[in-house]
Enzyme design. Structure first.
Site, PDB file in Angstrom:
ATOM      1  NE  ARG A   1      -3.652  -2.401  -0.040  1.00  8.90           N
ATOM      2  CZ  ARG A   1      -3.352  -3.522  -0.716  1.00  8.90           C
ATOM      3  NH1 ARG A   1      -2.233  -3.580  -1.434  1.00  8.90           N
ATOM      4  NH2 ARG A   1      -4.149  -4.559  -0.693  1.00  8.90           N
TER       5      ARG A   1
ATOM      6  CB  SER B   1      -9.448  -2.676   3.917  1.00 12.13           C
ATOM      7  OG  SER B   1      -9.902  -3.901   3.384  1.00 12.13           O
TER       8      SER B   1
ATOM      9  CD  GLU C   1      -5.754  -0.122   2.716  1.00 13.74           C
ATOM     10  OE1 GLU C   1      -6.512  -0.268   1.742  1.00 13.74           O
ATOM     11  OE2 GLU C   1      -5.231  -1.081   3.312  1.00 13.74           O
TER      12      GLU C   1
END
Length: 307
Positions: free
Chosen positions: A179, A229, A299
């Site tokens: 990520r 998420s 995130e």
């Protein structure tokens, strides 16, 4: 001194075709459906318009915020005095670039990109079909799902630096990790990327995308606004499993809730505010840390006025 009126005037003079919106409500531009107005938003429809927006902002000392589909963004309820440059719905060209490669501009949705690849019997983007973001955002955060990620397919990325100068990043220069990429947190505006795929059978690619879509529908709360998420996967763990283990499924703060379908998703059940979502995130992180010793890292990118 409010620099946005001057910025708008100068942009309109230099680039009359550039679409500009003042006090644009950000809840209309994020998948959470949360957020107050941004001072000024530009919606470039070409690399030239994007360059004009970035260059003019730099000259006037205004730091732009680069926005794709807003699928990973939580914005202050009171809005932000920021200059937003949005790629989605503007920079939307996608084309073949050789036998097994394609080039797409940063505003192309991953779902559209995956379908384009399938239609041309190219495999490698099946994992991306259900990710709601744009290519630019996906490259920035090395988006991934079901064992696939952008690092596996991105060959090179064209961008503008903070002064509007063009540049290209190739191969390992992307610095891809979980990520994350060289573009994460950097003031670089992604124009587009070249992707290398593999020849495949159109019917098989379509079947694989359908199978992954069914998995998403059965396991994820797609019927509610969310940012997917909410937390990154901790090393050796899964955020959703930890949250469920701590008995937090269904937890409410105002209109924000830990999904009962998938604990890794924090959702807007109706009327949720940024403050609701932030308080819920804090409760989840505190509880998981206390009960398991694992610290969850968001995130989701959080954009507050104090920034």
């Amino acid at each position: 001194m409010d620099r946005f009126p001057k910025l708008k005037t100068e942009l309109a003079r230099r680039c009359p075709t550039l679409v500009l919106r003042e006090e644009e409500p950000m809840h209309a531009h994020t998948s959470f459906r949360i957020g107050g107005p941004a001072a000024l938003m530009a919606l470039p429809r070409s690399a030239q318009e994007a360059a004009a927006a970035v260059e003019t902002a730099a000259e006037l000392g205004v730091e732009p915020f680069f926005l794709g589909n807003g699928s990973n963004l939580l914005v202050d309820d009171n809005g932000v005095r920021r200059f937003m440059i949005k790629t989605f719905d503007g920079l939307g060209t996608v084309r073949l670039d050789g036998e097994t490669a394609l080039y797409a501009e940063s505003g192309v949705l991953l779902s559209r990109l995956a379908v384009f690849a399938m239609e041309h019997a190219l495999s490698g983007l099946e994992f991306a079909h259900g990710i709601p973001g744009t290519l630019g955002g996906a490259v920035t955060m090395n988006a991934g799902a079901y064992g696939g990620e952008m690092a596996q397919v991105v060959l090179e990325t064209s961008y503008l630096d903070c002064a509007g100068n063009p540049g290209i990043v190739r191969g390992k220069e992307h610095g891809f990790s979980y990520r994350n990429s060289i573009f994460s947190g950097a003031e670089r505006f992604i124009l587009g990327a070249r992707l290398e795929l593999k020849p495949g059978e159109r019917a098989q690619i379509r079947a694989d995308m359908a199978r992954l879509s069914q998995q998403r529908r059965s396991k994820q709360p797609l019927e509610y606004p969310s940012a997917g998420s909410t937390f990154k996967r901790p090393e050796g763990h899964y955020a959703g499993a930890l949250i469920e283990q701590c008995g937090l499924k269904g937890l409410f703060v105002g209109g924000a809730q830990v999904s009962e379908k998938h604990a890794g998703f924090l959702i807007n059940r109706g009327g949720a505010t940024c403050a609701d979502m932030l308080r819920l995130m804090d409760k989840v992180r505190e509880t998981v840390l206390r009960q398991t010793g694992v610290e969850l890292e968001p995130e989701v990118r959080i954009l507050l006025e104090k920034e």
